[in-house]
Design a protein around this motif. Structure first.
Motif, PDB file in Angstrom:
ATOM      1  N   LYS A  51      46.396   4.381   1.986  1.00 59.85           N
ATOM      2  CA  LYS A  51      47.208   5.541   2.356  1.00 59.85           C
ATOM      3  C   LYS A  51      48.618   5.046   2.645  1.00 59.85           C
ATOM      4  O   LYS A  51      48.972   4.726   3.768  1.00 59.85           O
ATOM      5  CB  LYS A  51      46.596   6.242   3.569  1.00 59.85           C
ATOM      6  CG  LYS A  51      45.204   6.816   3.286  1.00 59.85           C
ATOM      7  CD  LYS A  51      44.583   7.467   4.503  1.00 59.85           C
ATOM      8  CE  LYS A  51      43.208   8.025   4.162  1.00 59.85           C
ATOM      9  NZ  LYS A  51      42.536   8.631   5.339  1.00 59.85           N
ATOM     10  N   ASP A  52      49.385   4.956   1.583  1.00 60.44           N
ATOM     11  CA  ASP A  52      50.747   4.428   1.655  1.00 60.44           C
ATOM     12  C   ASP A  52      51.673   5.456   1.008  1.00 60.44           C
ATOM     13  O   ASP A  52      51.498   5.819  -0.160  1.00 60.44           O
ATOM     14  CB  ASP A  52      50.815   3.082   0.926  1.00 60.44           C
ATOM     15  CG  ASP A  52      52.135   2.355   1.151  1.00 60.44           C
ATOM     16  OD1 ASP A  52      53.196   2.990   0.990  1.00 60.44           O
ATOM     17  OD2 ASP A  52      52.101   1.161   1.491  1.00 60.44           O
ATOM     18  N   SER A  53      52.647   5.915   1.761  1.00 56.54           N
ATOM     19  CA  SER A  53      53.547   6.969   1.265  1.00 56.54           C
ATOM     20  C   SER A  53      54.363   6.512   0.057  1.00 56.54           C
ATOM     21  O   SER A  53      54.912   7.339  -0.672  1.00 56.54           O
ATOM     22  CB  SER A  53      54.491   7.415   2.386  1.00 56.54           C
ATOM     23  OG  SER A  53      55.263   6.311   2.853  1.00 56.54           O
ATOM     24  N   ARG A  54      54.427   5.203  -0.187  1.00 64.04           N
ATOM     25  CA  ARG A  54      55.184   4.699  -1.344  1.00 64.04           C
ATOM     26  C   ARG A  54      54.404   4.853  -2.648  1.00 64.04           C
ATOM     27  O   ARG A  54      54.978   4.706  -3.730  1.00 64.04           O
ATOM     28  CB  ARG A  54      55.542   3.232  -1.122  1.00 64.04           C
ATOM     29  CG  ARG A  54      56.500   2.988   0.041  1.00 64.04           C
ATOM     30  CD  ARG A  54      56.628   1.514   0.351  1.00 64.04           C
ATOM     31  NE  ARG A  54      55.378   0.937   0.813  1.00 64.04           N
ATOM     32  CZ  ARG A  54      55.208  -0.364   1.054  1.00 64.04           C
ATOM     33  NH1 ARG A  54      56.211  -1.215   0.860  1.00 64.04           N
ATOM     34  NH2 ARG A  54      54.042  -0.813   1.486  1.00 64.04           N
ATOM     35  N   LEU A  55      53.102   5.134  -2.547  1.00 62.59           N
ATOM     36  CA  LEU A  55      52.277   5.291  -3.739  1.00 62.59           C
ATOM     37  C   LEU A  55      52.228   6.768  -4.145  1.00 62.59           C
ATOM     38  O   LEU A  55      52.012   7.636  -3.298  1.00 62.59           O
ATOM     39  CB  LEU A  55      50.857   4.788  -3.463  1.00 62.59           C
ATOM     40  CG  LEU A  55      50.713   3.297  -3.173  1.00 62.59           C
ATOM     41  CD1 LEU A  55      49.288   2.983  -2.708  1.00 62.59           C
ATOM     42  CD2 LEU A  55      51.070   2.480  -4.407  1.00 62.59           C
ATOM     43  N   PRO A  56      52.421   7.065  -5.423  1.00 56.83           N
ATOM     44  CA  PRO A  56      52.407   8.470  -5.854  1.00 56.83           C
ATOM     45  C   PRO A  56      50.995   9.069  -5.782  1.00 56.83           C
ATOM     46  O   PRO A  56      49.998   8.366  -5.865  1.00 56.83           O
ATOM     47  CB  PRO A  56      52.871   8.387  -7.312  1.00 56.83           C
ATOM     48  CG  PRO A  56      52.488   7.020  -7.746  1.00 56.83           C
ATOM     49  CD  PRO A  56      52.643   6.133  -6.545  1.00 56.83           C
ATOM     50  N   ARG A  57      50.943  10.380  -5.614  1.00 52.73           N
ATOM     51  CA  ARG A  57      49.653  11.078  -5.636  1.00 52.73           C
ATOM     52  C   ARG A  57      49.091  11.035  -7.051  1.00 52.73           C
ATOM     53  O   ARG A  57      49.842  11.160  -8.029  1.00 52.73           O
ATOM     54  CB  ARG A  57      49.817  12.527  -5.183  1.00 52.73           C
ATOM     55  CG  ARG A  57      50.153  12.663  -3.711  1.00 52.73           C
ATOM     56  CD  ARG A  57      50.312  14.133  -3.334  1.00 52.73           C
ATOM     57  NE  ARG A  57      50.594  14.303  -1.931  1.00 52.73           N
ATOM     58  CZ  ARG A  57      49.669  14.384  -0.974  1.00 52.73           C
ATOM     59  NH1 ARG A  57      48.388  14.310  -1.300  1.00 52.73           N
ATOM     60  NH2 ARG A  57      50.011  14.544   0.289  1.00 52.73           N
ATOM     61  N   LEU A  58      47.786  10.915  -7.154  1.00 54.87           N
ATOM     62  CA  LEU A  58      47.160  10.776  -8.468  1.00 54.87           C
ATOM     63  C   LEU A  58      46.402  12.026  -8.908  1.00 54.87           C
ATOM     64  O   LEU A  58      45.895  12.090 -10.035  1.00 54.87           O
ATOM     65  CB  LEU A  58      46.209   9.573  -8.454  1.00 54.87           C
ATOM     66  CG  LEU A  58      46.883   8.211  -8.229  1.00 54.87           C
ATOM     67  CD1 LEU A  58      45.835   7.112  -8.084  1.00 54.87           C
ATOM     68  CD2 LEU A  58      47.838   7.889  -9.374  1.00 54.87           C
ATOM     69  N   GLY A  59      46.306  13.020  -8.041  1.00 50.56           N
ATOM     70  CA  GLY A  59      45.697  14.290  -8.435  1.00 50.56           C
ATOM     71  C   GLY A  59      44.172  14.262  -8.455  1.00 50.56           C
ATOM     72  O   GLY A  59      43.530  13.436  -7.811  1.00 50.56           O
ATOM     73  N   LYS A  60      43.619  15.164  -9.239  1.00 50.04           N
ATOM     74  CA  LYS A  60      42.171  15.371  -9.290  1.00 50.04           C
ATOM     75  C   LYS A  60      41.586  14.852 -10.602  1.00 50.04           C
ATOM     76  O   LYS A  60      42.288  14.670 -11.599  1.00 50.04           O
ATOM     77  CB  LYS A  60      41.849  16.862  -9.176  1.00 50.04           C
ATOM     78  CG  LYS A  60      42.332  17.527  -7.899  1.00 50.04           C
ATOM     79  CD  LYS A  60      41.404  17.219  -6.737  1.00 50.04           C
ATOM     80  CE  LYS A  60      41.775  18.023  -5.506  1.00 50.04           C
ATOM     81  NZ  LYS A  60      40.840  17.765  -4.376  1.00 50.04           N
ATOM     82  N   VAL A  61      40.272  14.644 -10.578  1.00 51.44           N
ATOM     83  CA  VAL A  61      39.529  14.308 -11.786  1.00 51.44           C
ATOM     84  C   VAL A  61      38.198  15.050 -11.725  1.00 51.44           C
ATOM     85  O   VAL A  61      37.598  15.179 -10.656  1.00 51.44           O
ATOM     86  CB  VAL A  61      39.310  12.775 -11.902  1.00 51.44           C
ATOM     87  CG1 VAL A  61      38.519  12.244 -10.718  1.00 51.44           C
ATOM     88  CG2 VAL A  61      38.627  12.418 -13.202  1.00 51.44           C
ATOM     89  N   ASN A  62      37.779  15.597 -12.854  1.00 49.28           N
ATOM     90  CA  ASN A  62      36.494  16.294 -12.912  1.00 49.28           C
ATOM     91  C   ASN A  62      35.386  15.328 -13.326  1.00 49.28           C
ATOM     92  O   ASN A  62      35.535  14.558 -14.270  1.00 49.28           O
ATOM     93  CB  ASN A  62      36.544  17.440 -13.917  1.00 49.28           C
ATOM     94  CG  ASN A  62      37.375  18.603 -13.419  1.00 49.28           C
ATOM     95  OD1 ASN A  62      37.714  18.659 -12.232  1.00 49.28           O
ATOM     96  ND2 ASN A  62      37.716  19.517 -14.302  1.00 49.28           N
ATOM     97  N   ILE A  63      34.278  15.382 -12.591  1.00 51.58           N
ATOM     98  CA  ILE A  63      33.098  14.601 -12.946  1.00 51.58           C
ATOM     99  C   ILE A  63      32.089  15.575 -13.525  1.00 51.58           C
ATOM    100  O   ILE A  63      31.666  16.524 -12.857  1.00 51.58           O
ATOM    101  CB  ILE A  63      32.515  13.879 -11.714  1.00 51.58           C
ATOM    102  CG1 ILE A  63      33.591  12.972 -11.092  1.00 51.58           C
ATOM    103  CG2 ILE A  63      31.293  13.062 -12.099  1.00 51.58           C
ATOM    104  CD1 ILE A  63      33.175  12.329  -9.797  1.00 51.58           C
ATOM    105  N   CYS A  64      31.731  15.371 -14.796  1.00 57.99           N
ATOM    106  CA  CYS A  64      30.912  16.344 -15.524  1.00 57.99           C
ATOM    107  C   CYS A  64      29.639  15.706 -16.078  1.00 57.99           C
ATOM    108  O   CYS A  64      29.590  14.503 -16.351  1.00 57.99           O
ATOM    109  CB  CYS A  64      31.708  16.938 -16.684  1.00 57.99           C
ATOM    110  SG  CYS A  64      33.189  17.841 -16.180  1.00 57.99           S
TER     111      CYS A  64
END
Length: 282
Positions: free
Chosen positions: A244-257
């Motif tokens: 949890k580092d504010s310098r790292l961009p958010r990576l969003g979601k991924v669907n597991i199907c």
């Protein structure tokens, strides 16, 4: 109205077919006194002597010989009813395709539990990149596929979990520099593509220091200080931590199907699919 005990009748038939009280007791996992008591209760209920003792042997009397086929018929009818209403045990061969990281984290406990409950099912598991598992040239090789899918992609599978993609590293090795060293799977990996796309929009310097398709190899590299990686939250190994580092961009979601395409053993496929879903949705 009087009712015969099917349990006593089964003991009676076993004594005749096994050749005595002792052998019937072994067959039914009961003591010889317990067998004697059941026969006595049956004789008292019918008011007939069902066996005569000749030396050490108990032989059916005339009444016993008369009762034997009728007792067999009642027991067979009873057993047929339960056979008809009891589902057949699952059996067959199932080919499962699963992403590499889930093969290391989800699979061991799940397969052990599934195999213990359904020992007659033979599982053939292949781990690979989701892209490769779903490729048209390989897809028919599997009965059930667990795969990662981009949320904006229509893949046709059953959505099991909309998961967060997170940055992962070694808790003992916090980020101390603006330079990001990456430990990633090869080209074609969804995590790799997402990480590179997001970092290209940042001004931070980054480089790929190590590539390995196996999660175990990535974990070892991270613990040796070679860099960090990204995974779906549900595939996190216990020996790593979410960064949890504010310098790292958010990576969003991924669907597991799940993609269930087994027509040969559909009940087996559905059962394993439910096992996988229950594990991922905990």
């Amino acid at each position: 109205m009087k009712q015969l005990s099917l349990d006593n009748l089964r003991t009676f038939v076993s004594v005749i077919e096994q050749g005595g009280y002792a052998k019937a007791g072994e067959w039914l996992s009961r003591s010889q006194p317990a067998i004697s008591l059941q026969i006595k209760k049956l004789e008292e209920q019918l008011d007939r002597k069902l066996f005569t003792k000749v030396g050490q042997r108990h032989l059916p009397s005339n009444d016993g010989n008369w009762l034997y086929p009728k007792a067999k018929e009642l027991l067979e009818m009873n057993d047929a009813i339960f056979r008809s209403l009891t589902p057949a045990p699952l059996s067959g061969r199932l080919r499962l395709g699963i992403p590499n990281e889930f093969a290391s984290t989800l699979l061991p406990g799940l397969i052990g539990e599934f195999s213990k409950r359904y020992p007659d099912v033979s599982l053939e598991v292949t781990s690979s990149l989701s892209r490769d598992l779903l490729h048209a040239s390989r897809r028919s090789q599997f009965d059930l596929i667990l795969a990662l899918v981009n949320p904006d992609t229509e893949a046709g599978g059953e959505l099991v979990l909309e998961d967060d993609m997170v940055w992962v590293g070694d808790a003992a090795r916090p980020l101390v520099s603006d330079h990001i060293s990456l430990v990633l799977a090869p080209d074609g990996c969804m995590y790799r593509s997402r990480v590179i796309d997001e970092l290209k929009q940042q001004t931070r310097v980054w480089k790929i220091t190590y590539t390995n398709a196996d999660l175990g190899g990535l974990v070892a590299a991270i613990q040796q200080g070679l860099g960090i990686t990204a995974l779906a939250r549900s595939s996190m190994p216990e020996n790593l931590t979410i960064l949890k580092d504010s310098r790292l961009p958010r990576l969003g979601k991924v669907n597991i199907c799940l993609f269930n395409q087994d027509t040969q053993h559909p009940v087996v496929s559905r059962t394993l699919a439910e096992f996988i879903k229950s594990r991922l949705q905990r």
